[in-house]
Design a protein around this motif. Structure first.
Motif, PDB file in Angstrom:
ATOM      1  N   LYS A   1      28.218  29.344  53.973  1.00  0.00           N
ATOM      2  CA  LYS A   1      29.362  28.256  54.074  1.00  0.00           C
ATOM      3  C   LYS A   1      29.807  28.291  55.808  1.00  0.00           C
ATOM      4  N   GLN A   2      29.611  29.387  56.455  1.00  0.00           N
ATOM      5  CA  GLN A   2      30.173  29.400  57.751  1.00  0.00           C
ATOM      6  C   GLN A   2      28.954  29.659  58.858  1.00  0.00           C
TER       7      GLN A   2
ATOM      8  N   ARG B   1      35.426  31.372  63.428  1.00  0.00           N
ATOM      9  CA  ARG B   1      36.276  30.781  64.467  1.00  0.00           C
ATOM     10  C   ARG B   1      36.267  31.641  65.793  1.00  0.00           C
TER      11      ARG B   1
ATOM     12  N   THR C   1      42.803  36.924  57.316  1.00  0.00           N
ATOM     13  CA  THR C   1      42.721  35.452  57.110  1.00  0.00           C
ATOM     14  C   THR C   1      43.660  34.826  58.334  1.00  0.00           C
ATOM     15  N   ASP C   2      44.142  35.590  59.078  1.00  0.00           N
ATOM     16  CA  ASP C   2      44.827  34.947  60.553  1.00  0.00           C
ATOM     17  C   ASP C   2      44.650  35.939  61.724  1.00  0.00           C
TER      18      ASP C   2
ATOM     19  N   ASP D   1      37.239  32.749  51.751  1.00  0.00           N
ATOM     20  CA  ASP D   1      36.571  31.401  52.340  1.00  0.00           C
ATOM     21  C   ASP D   1      37.631  31.284  53.662  1.00  0.00           C
ATOM     22  N   LEU D   2      38.709  31.513  53.549  1.00  0.00           N
ATOM     23  CA  LEU D   2      39.570  31.591  54.510  1.00  0.00           C
ATOM     24  C   LEU D   2      39.256  32.648  55.645  1.00  0.00           C
ATOM     25  N   ALA D   3      39.070  33.683  55.102  1.00  0.00           N
ATOM     26  CA  ALA D   3      38.752  35.052  55.726  1.00  0.00           C
ATOM     27  C   ALA D   3      37.528  34.994  56.689  1.00  0.00           C
TER      28      ALA D   3
ATOM     29  N   ASP E   1      41.662  35.403  49.688  1.00  0.00           N
ATOM     30  CA  ASP E   1      41.074  33.920  50.114  1.00  0.00           C
ATOM     31  C   ASP E   1      39.689  34.368  51.084  1.00  0.00           C
TER      32      ASP E   1
ATOM     33  N   SER F   1      36.083  31.974  57.473  1.00  0.00           N
ATOM     34  CA  SER F   1      36.298  30.705  58.548  1.00  0.00           C
ATOM     35  C   SER F   1      37.111  31.338  59.665  1.00  0.00           C
ATOM     36  N   GLU F   2      37.944  32.295  59.420  1.00  0.00           N
ATOM     37  CA  GLU F   2      38.578  32.873  60.564  1.00  0.00           C
ATOM     38  C   GLU F   2      37.712  33.695  61.518  1.00  0.00           C
TER      39      GLU F   2
ATOM     40  N   ASP G   1      45.431  40.704  59.956  1.00  0.00           N
ATOM     41  CA  ASP G   1      45.204  40.261  58.721  1.00  0.00           C
ATOM     42  C   ASP G   1      43.806  39.246  58.887  1.00  0.00           C
TER      43      ASP G   1
END
Length: 266
Positions: free
Chosen positions: A198-199, A146, A113-114, A138-140, A136, A142-143, A111
Motif C-alpha cells: 500500500k505504501q 513519509r 504513528t506520529d 496502515d497509519l504507521a 493502526d 504511511s508515517e 510513536d
C-alpha cells in the motif's frame, strides 16, 4: 483462561518493556537453543545497505542491542552515519540514552504513528519485531513512507503464524487450557507484503531458517511466562506444562519451530 488477544494492548506493553529484563530473558533462550547459530539479529544487521553519511532511523529499538554489531565494525564506524534509535517505552529510551551517552547515536521517544521528523528525512528506516504491536498499522506505515527519502529503504522484521506462537497454542489446546488466540496480530510474514504494498512499490520477503532444540524445559517455561501475550497464564499450570513438554522430547530435546524473517521495501 489465558487472554492472549493483547499484542497491541498499550498497558501490557508498557509493563512488559518498562526495562529490558524480559527482552534479555527471551533473547537468552534463542541464544542458548537456536539451531541456526548466526543469530537472527546478526543476520538482519548484515542485510542492511550501509554507506557513508547516510541518515538512519530505527523504530522500536528496545534496549538497542542490535547496534552492538555497529560498534564492533571499524569500517562502519568510519562512515560517519547519522543514527537515531527510538522506542515507545520511556524505560527503553532511558536505558538506551544511558548506554549510548558517549557514542555517536541519538535516542528519542517516538510513536511510529506520529514520527516527529520532516518528510523525506532518512535513507534507511528499520523496524524489528515491533509492527505487530501497532494498533493502526496502515497509519504507521504511511508515517514511515513519509519520512523515508525517495530511493530510500525500509527493513522490517516480524514473525510468522506457523512458528513458536502456534506451537504453544496447540499445546494449550491439547491440555485443555483455555486461551484466546492472538487474532489481532496486525503484521506477520503472511500478510506483510499485502500491507506494505500500500505504501511501497517494491517489497521482498526474506526468511530466516531456524528452530529451537531445548534440553531444559524449565528455560522454555520461563520464556513463556515472560511473554506479553501470556500474562494471564496461571502459575498453577506450570507443572502441567513442564510434564507435557518433557513428554514431547525426542532424543533428549524439545523441538520448537520458529518462523522469522524480514521484508525489504524500496
Amino acid at each position: 483462561m489465558v487472554d492472549t488477544n493483547n499484542m497491541s494492548c498499550e498497558r501490557i506493553l508498557k509493563e512488559q518493556y518498562k526495562n529490558d529484563d524480559n527482552l534479555k530473558l527471551r533473547r537468552s533462550l534463542h541464544d542458548k537453543y537456536s539451531v541456526n547459530k548466526i543469530g537472527f539479529q546478526k543476520w538482519m544487521f548484515e542485510q542492511y545497505p550501509f554507506y557513508p553519511k547516510m541518515k538512519i532511523l530505527e523504530l522500536g529499538s528496545g534496549n538497542g542491542e542490535l547496534w552492538n554489531y555497529y560498534f564492533e565494525n571499524e569500517t562502519l564506524l568510519g562512515y560517519g552515519m547519522d543514527i537515531t534509535l527510538s522506542d515507545f517505552s520511556e524505560g527503553m529510551v532511558a536505558h538506551m540514552q544511558k548506554k549510548y551517552c558517549d557514542e555517536r547515536i541519538s535516542v528519542k521517544k517516538i510513536d511510529i504513528t506520529d514520527i516527529p521528523f520532516e518528510n523525506e528525512t532518512f535513507d534507511l528506516i528499520i523496524a524489528n519485531s515491533m509492527l505487530y504491536h501497532v494498533r493502526d498499522i496502515d497509519l504507521a506505515l504511511s508515517e514511515v513512507r513519509r519520512v523515508l527519502k525517495k530511493g530510500g529503504s525500509f527493513y522490517c522484521s516480524t514473525l510468522g503464524i506457523h512458528g513458536m506462537t502456534q506451537y504453544l497454542y496447540s499445546a494449550l489446546d491439547e491440555l485443555g487450557i483455555s486461551h484466546t488466540p492472538e487474532s489481532n496480530i496486525s503484521f506477520t510474514l503472511q500478510n506483510g507484503i499485502q500491507l506494505l504494498k500500500k505504501q511501497f512499490g517494491k517489497v521482498e520477503r526474506c526468511d530466516y531458517e531456524d528452530a529451537l532444540e531445548i534440553d531444559k524445559v524449565e528455560d522454555y517455561l520461563e520464556y513463556i511466562y515472560s511473554m506479553a501475550s501470556m500474562q494471564g497464564l496461571a502459575q498453577k499450570y506450570y507443572d502441567t506444562l513442564l510434564d507435557y513438554f518433557n513428554s514431547k522430547k525426542e532424543n533428549g530435546y524439545l523441538h520448537v519451530p520458529k518462523e522469522y524473517g524480514m521484508f525489504v521495501c524500496e
